[in-house]
Design an enzyme around this catalytic site. Structure first.
Site, PDB file in Angstrom:
ATOM      1  N   HIS A 104       2.425   3.619 -13.241  1.00 14.27           N
ATOM      2  CA  HIS A 104       2.354   4.252 -11.925  1.00 14.27           C
ATOM      3  C   HIS A 104       3.310   5.428 -11.855  1.00 14.27           C
ATOM      4  O   HIS A 104       4.466   5.328 -12.249  1.00 14.27           O
ATOM      5  CB  HIS A 104       2.708   3.250 -10.826  1.00 14.27           C
ATOM      6  CG  HIS A 104       2.660   3.851  -9.454  1.00 14.27           C
ATOM      7  ND1 HIS A 104       1.491   3.952  -8.734  1.00 14.27           N
ATOM      8  CD2 HIS A 104       3.612   4.420  -8.699  1.00 14.27           C
ATOM      9  CE1 HIS A 104       1.744   4.555  -7.582  1.00 14.27           C
ATOM     10  NE2 HIS A 104       3.027   4.842  -7.538  1.00 14.27           N
ATOM     11  N   ARG A 112       4.249   5.322   9.279  1.00 16.14           N
ATOM     12  CA  ARG A 112       5.367   6.110   8.731  1.00 16.14           C
ATOM     13  C   ARG A 112       5.021   7.590   8.683  1.00 16.14           C
ATOM     14  O   ARG A 112       5.857   8.452   8.960  1.00 16.14           O
ATOM     15  CB  ARG A 112       5.707   5.618   7.318  1.00 16.14           C
ATOM     16  CG  ARG A 112       6.451   4.292   7.299  1.00 16.14           C
ATOM     17  CD  ARG A 112       6.444   3.676   5.903  1.00 16.14           C
ATOM     18  NE  ARG A 112       7.036   4.545   4.912  1.00 16.14           N
ATOM     19  CZ  ARG A 112       6.790   4.485   3.600  1.00 16.14           C
ATOM     20  NH1 ARG A 112       5.931   3.572   3.126  1.00 16.14           N
ATOM     21  NH2 ARG A 112       7.372   5.303   2.762  1.00 16.14           N
ATOM     22  N   LYS A 126       1.429  -3.106  -3.940  1.00 11.51           N
ATOM     23  CA  LYS A 126       0.082  -2.800  -4.416  1.00 11.51           C
ATOM     24  C   LYS A 126      -0.076  -3.163  -5.896  1.00 11.51           C
ATOM     25  O   LYS A 126      -1.147  -3.583  -6.328  1.00 11.51           O
ATOM     26  CB  LYS A 126      -0.223  -1.318  -4.177  1.00 11.51           C
ATOM     27  CG  LYS A 126      -0.509  -1.041  -2.705  1.00 11.51           C
ATOM     28  CD  LYS A 126      -0.808   0.412  -2.440  1.00 11.51           C
ATOM     29  CE  LYS A 126       0.466   1.234  -2.472  1.00 11.51           C
ATOM     30  NZ  LYS A 126       0.310   2.557  -1.836  1.00 11.51           N
ATOM     31  N   ASP A 154       0.511  -2.911   4.108  1.00 14.02           N
ATOM     32  CA  ASP A 154       1.133  -1.694   3.568  1.00 14.02           C
ATOM     33  C   ASP A 154       0.409  -0.460   4.077  1.00 14.02           C
ATOM     34  O   ASP A 154       1.035   0.535   4.440  1.00 14.02           O
ATOM     35  CB  ASP A 154       1.105  -1.729   2.043  1.00 14.02           C
ATOM     36  CG  ASP A 154       1.494  -0.374   1.458  1.00 14.02           C
ATOM     37  OD1 ASP A 154       2.660  -0.006   1.620  1.00 14.02           O
ATOM     38  OD2 ASP A 154       0.623   0.298   0.891  1.00 14.02           O
ATOM     39  N   SER A 189       6.212  -0.465  -0.884  1.00 17.25           N
ATOM     40  CA  SER A 189       4.813  -0.063  -0.790  1.00 17.25           C
ATOM     41  C   SER A 189       4.176   0.012  -2.181  1.00 17.25           C
ATOM     42  O   SER A 189       3.070  -0.506  -2.412  1.00 17.25           O
ATOM     43  CB  SER A 189       4.743   1.295  -0.084  1.00 17.25           C
ATOM     44  OG  SER A 189       3.428   1.802  -0.098  1.00 17.25           O
TER      45      SER A 189
END
Lengths: 434, 434
Positions: A82, A168, A187, A161, A183
């Site tokens: 990621h 946000r 995931k 989330d 967050s």
């Protein structure tokens, strides 16, 4: 338990218990706690931060808000990669096929372009026929067969989330390290991963502008993983210039193809290999990281990573021929050269401005619901450190609609810093957190 | 102007322009900016504070959100007195009649009890017949005739402040000095005052627990006044024990009557005289503060303050006889003595616990919509510094319904600190900000 009391305590810097954090997430997701209390809580978190125990509880609450993927029927260690988001960052499309070719199971859950940063899903969808909307069954099947499958975030995974993120976004509470960390990790963990390799970008083109913040984010994510028995390693990498030369969806697919054939840019190749190596190592294919590095290199040189990517494109309905015949990809109709008035050394290429320019001519989105133009983008002709003459081409803008071209060209011109003195090369991989 | 950008800048400690502050207040009041953005903004203000210019802009935006009272038809300088809220604090009912008797025009806008603190309106309404719901015309008329009138906050004056307060109450953003300062000053300035005397309470029984915070609040309010051409002075006064002996609505009216007849507690008399003197001085009745002090003292000794209060009670429909015949006031049906197990010196009486106990047996409100029992409360039998024997009565709880009595008695017992050594008397008036 009263919501206002929990906000009050967080505001005053106290630590909430895991039950209290869960109460807030669950209450908000069920619609029992209103937006205005949640946004006040988020702003208090922005200032007061969160303890390790709190951020783990937040992550677990996000995971518990939806379904979790069970990948246990697929043999092997599941490892994802990621990135926190960069400009020209197409490493996922290189390191994932390399790792999969080495035997790692890679369930790749990716995002879309937003703001000045690109998204892996959008890049893949520039390949004619490519489907990112696999069902969970198709996803599992493909993983079992090919070791690699790409899908988007589904609404069923960690829905809390998604609700928190939307709030946000409109309350100036995006840039909070514990909120970003939970967050991302929620995931990842909800989709049944055993390990994750994180690429935390730092610099002008990244979310984290300072290395100290990138380090804190990396440490927090690695800590969340450790407390949930996941193996997590993070690289902190430079985003003070775009990665590689290509920025824009189809343009980046072309560069991915070149790189998987060992004919890509040095920086992109180097980072993709290191990420792939860590995926291979965390995937327990090798005993040491050095062996993993050798294996990643071998999978690049023997073309098996390249073949793996083609195999996966075909499996997901795409035309794999595009990797050899770029004319089958969407192609821009116009190109504009940006030249430099004076010679010198390229001392910086503001990745955020390049990303914004690319987005402005259609490669990205201002808002989630905008559509994108897969063909357009920017191709750099120079990189930081390079010596240039007056009149040299700095980059080319590829466009199909010239409406925003002038504004984009101005942004791009501002992005290049030219120095009269040679500049030191900056490290690409700044540090490792594990 | 995007709301999220303004929140972002305030979050990062930047100063907003007066136009930007007005945009936020106006947008929220019109329903164009949602609760969740406003609460995030309020939490950012809680942490980042506000500049003098911002807090003045906020005050002016609150004022501009509603109607302002025009008192210019009434001759004389209009001076109000405001307390940030204490326990047993009935000074308004003493200093206002003294100042009015000295010729000051006193448009007294008062509040209600909430939490552990009392409210002037509730105290007045324990007088049979007393109306606090005067129309604005009646209010003006009475001011012109008697120099003094008591009303509550009307919805037409600074309505934005009311909306902000309701949101702060449920988002843990009440305890913010700029938000408190602007809320108080907007309500004062919108009703056409020329000058205000502020009594900022500090200590266990007050909103501000520390003198440094009380000073900052006082300075901020004095500054707001100065920038809007209002004369403002603030006393910072001790609330580490209740003021006087009586806590509870009708019980406090009795103590007011005694004090206006120069037979009240020393601390209450002293503070009420000083507040009255400053109202007289700011009201330009005398040239110096010392002359104003002499005048306040004279209005106490000659009974004209006492007669002024009776006159105003009658004018507002109340039975002024109650000031001489306490049996005409609501009276509690039961009394419980609280005694001390050991002798020594009273070193502290936690005003917050006394206030909570009084509220618990019916003198106050947990929530705005609760009703109160005017008869009940607490009467102290000792004050800080006093020597007591084992078995001495510390106070009496007056109640009509015994349900919550046990819990209230426990709170009250915890409120008294007994030391084996004589204790120094603490100053009542800690400092003056002007």
């Amino acid at each position: 338990m009263r919501t206002v009391d929990l906000i009050h305590r967080k505001r005053d810097g106290e630590e909430l218990s895991p039950e209290e954090v869960h109460f807030l997430v669950d209450g908000y997701t069920r619609g029992e706690i209103p937006d205005y209390q949640t946004s006040a809580f988020l702003m208090a978190v922005f200032y007061s931060g969160m303890s390790d125990r709190e951020v783990s509880a937040l992550t677990q609450s996000f995971i518990a808000s939806g379904t979790t993927l069970d990948l246990s029927s697929i043999p092997g260690v599941k490892v994802d990669k990621h990135s926190t988001g960069g400009v020209g960052d197409k490493t996922s499309l290189i390191s994932a096929p390399l790792a999969a070719a080495a035997g790692v199971v890679v369930p790749m859950i990716s995002g879309r372009a937003l703001g000045h940063t690109g998204g892996t899903l959008d890049k893949l969808e520039s390949i004619p026929g490519f489907r990112t909307d696999l069902s969970l069954d198709e996803f599992r099947e493909q993983l079992a067969k090919h070791n690699l499958a790409f899908i988007g975030q589904t609404a069923e995974v960690a829905p809390a989330d998604g609700r928190f993120y939307a709030l946000r976004d409109v309350t100036a509470t995006v840039e909070s390290i514990p909120l970003i960390a939970s967050s991302i990790m929620a995931k990842k963990i909800a989709v049944g991963l055993d390990a994750v390799v994180l690429d935390v970008k730092v610099g002008a083109g990244a979310f984290m502008k300072k290395q100290v913040d990138a380090r804190r984010l990396a440490q927090m994510m690695v800590g969340i993983g450790r407390r949930m028995d996941k193996r997590v390693q993070a690289l902190i990498t430079d985003m003070n210039q775009p990665l590689g030369y290509a920025v824009g969806n189809a343009l980046e697919i072309m560069e991915v193809s070149q790189t998987l054939q060992n004919a890509g840019p040095a920086d992109l190749t180097r980072l993709s290999l290191e990420l792939a190596a860590r995926m291979i190592f965390l995937g327990k294919i090798t005993k040491t990281l050095d062996e993993a590095r050798e294996m990643a290199q071998a999978r690049l040189l023997d073309g098996s990573g390249y073949r793996k990517f083609k195999e996966v494109i075909t499996a997901q309905g795409g035309n794999a021929q595009v990797l050899d015949r770029f004319e089958l990809l969407p192609n821009a109709t116009g190109a504009q050269e940006i030249t430099t008035a004076r010679g010198g050394y390229v001392s910086g290429i503001d990745a955020e401005l390049i990303g914004q320019a690319s987005s402005m001519i259609g490669a990205g989105r201002g808002a989630k619901e905008d559509s994108i133009d897969p063909a357009v983008g920017v191709i750099l002709e120079v990189k930081v450190g390079q010596k240039i003459e007056a009149g040299s081409i700095l980059c080319r803008l590829y466009y199909t609609n010239g409406d925003q071209l002038e504004g984009a060209a101005e942004l791009v011109e501002d992005a290049f810093r030219i120095s009269q003195h040679p500049v030191d090369e900056r490290d690409l991989i700044l540090e490792v957190v594990s």
